[in-house]
Each structure stands twice: as structure tokens, then as C-alpha cells.
Design a protein around this motif. Structure first.
Motif, PDB file in Angstrom:
ATOM      1  N   PRO A  30     -28.790 -10.567 -23.053  1.00  0.00           N
ATOM      2  CA  PRO A  30     -28.148 -11.164 -24.233  1.00  0.00           C
ATOM      3  C   PRO A  30     -29.106 -12.049 -25.033  1.00  0.00           C
ATOM      4  O   PRO A  30     -28.778 -12.461 -26.137  1.00  0.00           O
ATOM      5  N   LEU A  31     -30.285 -12.332 -24.465  1.00  0.00           N
ATOM      6  CA  LEU A  31     -31.302 -13.130 -25.157  1.00  0.00           C
ATOM      7  C   LEU A  31     -32.310 -12.198 -25.821  1.00  0.00           C
ATOM      8  O   LEU A  31     -32.627 -11.131 -25.303  1.00  0.00           O
ATOM      9  N   LYS A  32     -32.850 -12.607 -26.954  1.00  0.00           N
ATOM     10  CA  LYS A  32     -33.642 -11.708 -27.796  1.00  0.00           C
ATOM     11  C   LYS A  32     -35.094 -11.574 -27.347  1.00  0.00           C
ATOM     12  O   LYS A  32     -35.817 -10.719 -27.848  1.00  0.00           O
ATOM     13  N   TRP A  33     -35.535 -12.439 -26.437  1.00  0.00           N
ATOM     14  CA  TRP A  33     -36.941 -12.437 -26.052  1.00  0.00           C
ATOM     15  C   TRP A  33     -37.087 -12.181 -24.565  1.00  0.00           C
ATOM     16  O   TRP A  33     -36.103 -12.156 -23.815  1.00  0.00           O
TER      17      TRP A  33
ATOM     18  N   GLY B 298     -27.173 -16.078 -14.276  1.00  0.00           N
ATOM     19  CA  GLY B 298     -27.827 -16.736 -15.386  1.00  0.00           C
ATOM     20  C   GLY B 298     -29.116 -16.026 -15.732  1.00  0.00           C
ATOM     21  O   GLY B 298     -29.774 -15.434 -14.869  1.00  0.00           O
ATOM     22  N   VAL B 299     -29.474 -16.072 -17.014  1.00  0.00           N
ATOM     23  CA  VAL B 299     -30.708 -15.458 -17.516  1.00  0.00           C
ATOM     24  C   VAL B 299     -31.459 -16.514 -18.319  1.00  0.00           C
ATOM     25  O   VAL B 299     -30.855 -17.222 -19.128  1.00  0.00           O
ATOM     26  N   GLY B 300     -32.770 -16.601 -18.123  1.00  0.00           N
ATOM     27  CA  GLY B 300     -33.601 -17.485 -18.918  1.00  0.00           C
ATOM     28  C   GLY B 300     -34.702 -16.693 -19.588  1.00  0.00           C
ATOM     29  O   GLY B 300     -35.223 -15.727 -19.020  1.00  0.00           O
ATOM     30  N   SER B 301     -35.070 -17.076 -20.817  1.00  0.00           N
ATOM     31  CA  SER B 301     -36.068 -16.329 -21.581  1.00  0.00           C
ATOM     32  C   SER B 301     -37.249 -17.209 -21.956  1.00  0.00           C
ATOM     33  O   SER B 301     -37.234 -18.431 -21.751  1.00  0.00           O
TER      34      SER B 301
END
Length: 356
Positions: A201-204, A219-222
Motif C-alpha cells: 500500500p506504500l508507493k516506495w 505492518g509494512v515500512g518503506s
């Protein structure tokens, strides 16, 4: 719902945490720290680093004591404990996973897995319907492999779309983050197929994935100072959201953004931490969409974090993460593991106010 938590800069006094009592781990690694992992049974910490070693410490108020170590033939990129706390595994640039059996008093690690490219992630799990501990490895060769520790060959392989950058396991949930922002969700009752595949869901670029305490999502981190909370099932899709974090306050039309290198979920409360290249960490309540505490900079990038099994100690590694290229990696750059004692309500969920 982006930006619910604000910019992540600690402004209100009641949300500003204190680092002054944090304790440095004694006799830490000699090169950048790639991953740390607490035992699920005791206050023992495994530390993987670019100096080709996995070190095992007994954590205490005096800074911890080294108990064991084993070596790889290249930088170690990941480490993990078996669920019973008797085995530690490392995976690294030598394309191998190696395991030390502490329960049998072993002092030499044995090779338990191999890939065609560096192993980026190793995780233990218990096979559904069996008490047998198994290992899952994710590699830059674009595969995820499952290993029965009693046999030499992988028992199953999944081909991914791209190189595996990050991976986490909780109960029957396996989440795999790859290059090109693919995220693969696996139900370990059917380990050889993807239950779901999505674009982040994050663009990078994805830096980290971490499973919720209840295994209902992750959780997702970019690299671009954002996190997302993502539920597995479509019926919970309305609960998905993303937010900005690890960013400097805007200067005119410019904002410095930093990679989110680590997400760790509290083993008791289910709240979570984020840590990043800006050298700060924060505690959050995903259900209340609220930041619990933010902390001042630690003086260097935070590469990896973890809570102990009781949730009373939060460990974080301050180490160069290569986010600014080789020229910034100087001998003066800090390289240490710190222990932060969890006090009062730092990680407790925010009380919910029921409407009449």
C-alpha cells in the motif's frame, strides 16, 4: 487515512520519551548490526552483524554478558530463535543458514539451509499439526524455502516475483516482502501456495514487514517515511491505514524523509514500535491510531529492534544502514545495541472511550 499520526516529530511533552537510562550491550559487534532477535523463552538476545558473526547475550541491567557466538563465511543478514529457545539460526551473504543448538550444549554451528544467492531472512516456525520446529528462509535468489532440521534438503520451495527483502512469521501467518513492492501472504497450513499477493500500500520500496501479535495482519515500512497497517482478510479491509513517520518538520516546501528500518510488535499489548534512518524510535497504538511515545535521536540510524518475551525491554541497534552511501560510513559512526526499559504506560494501548 494517511497522516493520522502526524509527522512523527515529538512535540507534546507527555509523548516525549527518555533515553537517559538506556544501557549499552557489552562487547557488541565489530561491524554494522543487521538484525537482533530475543529468545521467546528468556532474556537472551541474538545479534547478527556484517562482521560475519551471530552473538548470543544474556541481557541484564549491567549491559549483558556474551554467552556464545558462531560464524558465517560472509556478512550475516538475519537471525532467529526456535520457539523453545534452544536453537539460534543465522542467514547471510554466504548463501547459507547456520544453526547453533544451545540446548545440547553445542559450540559449533551446523549448516541447515542453502540458496543460490544471499539469504536475507530466516524464521523458525512450528509446522501446523506438528511440534516439529521448521525453518523458512527467504533469499535474493527470489525463492522462499522450507527446511525440516532433520534432513539436508529443502522440503518445499516457493518462487517469488522478485528478491526477498523482508519476511516475518506469526502462528500460521507468513508474510514475504520482495523487491518491486510485492507482498505475499502464506497460510502455513498450505505452505506451498500464496494465500494472497498484493502490491504494498506504500508507493516506495519495502524495508520491513512485521506480523501483528494476533496474526490477523501485518505492518509494512518503506524507504519514504511511511508505515501501513494491513489486515489479511477482506472483511477487515476497512481497518487498513497508512501514516507518515520518521520525517523532519517541513522546511518551506521541502521535507527530509527517512527509511523505516524496523517494526516490532509488543508481545503482551499488541502495540508496536517503528525505528528509522533518522535515529529515532516511536511506540504506537494501531487500534486507537495514536502515537504513545516518541524518542529523541540516538545519534545514528536504527537498523533493527525487538521486544523481549515479557515486553519489559526494548532493544535497538544504532548502526550505519547505508542510506547515505559508502561515503558516510566512517569509523566514528556509532555501532551499538541499546536496551530500553519499558516503564509505566509507554507501550500500553490508549484507553478507549465508549460513546453513550
Amino acid at each position: 487515512m494517511a497522516g493520522l499520526f502526524g509527522s512523527g516529530s515529538a512535540t507534546a511533552a507527555n509523548t516525549l520519551g527518555d533515553l537517559s537510562k538506556d544501557i549499552q550491550l557489552n562487547n557488541g559487534p565489530e561491524d554494522s548490526i543487521s538484525h537482533i532477535s530475543f529468545s521467546p523463552q528468556s532474556d537472551h538476545l541474538a545479534v547478527a552483524s556484517w562482521d560475519k558473526k551471530v552473538r548470543i547475550y544474556e541481557v541484564n541491567a549491567q549491559g549483558g554478558e556474551g554467552k556464545a557466538l558462531f560464524e558465517h563465511e560472509g556478512p550475516v543478514l538475519s537471525c532467529d530463535w526456535s520457539k523453545d529457545g534452544t536453537k539460534v539460526c543465522g542467514g547471510g551473504a554466504d548463501k547459507a543458514a547456520r544453526m547453533l543448538d544451545l540446548g545440547s550444549g553445542g559450540t559449533t554451528a551446523t549448516q541447515v539451509a542453502v540458496h543460490d544467492a544471499p539469504i536475507r531472512c530466516v524464521r523458525f516456525f512450528d509446522a501446523p499439526g506438528s511440534a516439529a520446529p521448521m525453518l523458512v528462509t527467504g533469499s535474493w535468489d527470489k525463492t522462499v524455502k522450507y527446511w525440516d532440521l532433520r534432513t539436508a534438503n529443502a522440503v518445499a520451495t516457493i518462487n517469488c516475483q522478485e528478491r526477498v527483502y523482508t519476511m516475518d512469521v506469526k502462528d500460521n501467518l507468513l508474510v514475504i516482502g520482495t523487491a518491486d513492492r510485492y507482498i505475499n501472504v502464506v497460510n502455513l497450513t498450505k505452505p506451498t501456495e500464496f494465500y494472497k499477493t498484493l502490491q504494498s500500500p506504500l508507493k516506495w520500496q519495502t524495508r520491513v514487514v512485521a506480523c501483528f501479535k494476533d496474526a490477523q495482519g501485518f505492518g509494512v515500512g518503506s524507504i519514504e517515511g511511511r508505515c501501513a497497517m494491513q489486515y489479511v482478510e477482506e472483511k477487515d479491509a476497512s481497518l487498513n491505514f497508512s501514516f507518515k513517520c520518521h520525517r523532519d518538520p517541513p522546511q518551506g516546501n521541502m521535507t527530509n524523509v527517512y527509511a523505516v528500518n524496523a517494526i516490532s510488535f509488543h508481545p503482551i499489548h499488541g502495540t508496536f514500535s517503528t525505528a528509522g534512518s533518522d535515529g529515532t524510535f516511536h511506540f504506537w497504538d494501531k487500534d486507537a491510531k495514536h502515537r504513545l511515545k516518541g524518542y529523541p535521536t540516538t545519534g545514528g540510524s536504527i537498523t533493527t529492534t525487538g521486544f523481549n518475551h515479557t515486553g519489559t525491554v526494548f532493544a535497538y541497534a544504532v548502526s550505519y544502514d547505508w542510506s547515505k552511501g559508502y561515503s558516510q560510513n566512517t569509523p566514528q559512526y556509532p555501532n551499538k545495541v541499546m536496551m530500553h526499559q519499558i516503564v509505566n504506560d509507554e507501550c500500553k494501548p490508549r484507553p478507549t472511550i465508549k460513546k453513550r
